[in-house]
Enzyme design. Structure first.
Site, short mmCIF file in Angstrom:
data_model
loop_
_atom_site.label_atom_id
_atom_site.label_comp_id
_atom_site.label_asym_id
_atom_site.label_seq_id
_atom_site.Cartn_x
_atom_site.Cartn_y
_atom_site.Cartn_z
N ARG A 1 21.03 34.77 6.52
CA ARG A 1 22.36 35.30 6.22
C ARG A 1 23.08 34.46 5.18
NH1 ARG A 1 21.64 36.37 11.57
NH2 ARG A 1 22.69 34.47 12.18
N GLU B 1 17.58 21.73 20.03
CA GLU B 1 17.81 21.41 21.43
C GLU B 1 16.52 21.52 22.24
OE1 GLU B 1 20.82 22.66 25.06
OE2 GLU B 1 21.04 23.57 23.08
#
Length: 172
Positions: free
Chosen positions: A58, A95
């Site tokens: 994007r 993460e």
């Protein structure tokens, strides 16, 4: 114009508990999109870049039209294996797991001034990786910017001394 009025929140996407901020509705409204591009053009112009870089995918929608508007070059930061030719890569931890981004080796020259753009800054890992990648290539990363920042994730803390600007912020 309040750009938040043109950004749609989609609950539980891409997984339960996540509120996804979708710029598709902003892109579909020509007046709002013009305002967003105009505001970003002012921000980016302050840094006097030579080239704009968009983060996969994007970020391409933000950086490419802005580069055209400002008469600048545009380059892509892509996920590993998506760019043709010789590339430089940078691996970083997420993460849960890791990721690698790449740029084409000849997309910037040493000393060129780069501004990196994306639609949204969340945890900052990909933007941080792109900064490191362009610095590795000898470029001068003079700024970063996004349409949306999720303040509560503190992504800008990972960007070091590189200036960061956003058009819209969400606190939760």
């Amino acid at each position: 114009m309040d750009l938040k009025d043109h950004i749609r929140g989609i609950p539980d996407f891409p997984k339960p508990g996540i509120l996804f901020y979708d710029i598709s509705t902003l892109l579909a409204q020509p007046d709002a999109w013009q305002v967003a591009m105009g505001r970003l053009a002012k921000i980016v112009s302050r840094h006097q870049p030579d080239i704009l870089a968009g983060l996969d995918a994007r970020g391409f929608l933000v950086a490419a039209p802005l580069a055209l508007k400002l008469g600048l070059g545009f380059t892509m930061v892509r996920k590993q294996g998506k760019l043709p030719g010789e590339t430089m890569s940078y691996a970083y931890d997420l993460e849960y797991g890791s990721n690698t981004v790449e740029i084409q080796q000849d997309c910037v020259q040493p000393g060129q001034r780069v501004v990196i753009l994306d639609d949204l800054l969340a945890t900052g890992g990909t933007m941080e990786a792109a900064i490191n990648l362009f610095k590795q290539a000898g470029a001068d990363v003079v700024g970063t910017a996004c349409i949306i920042e999720l303040n509560f994730l503190k992504g800008r803390d990972k960007l070091g001394d590189v200036p960061f600007d956003t058009l819209v912020s969400y606190d939760d």
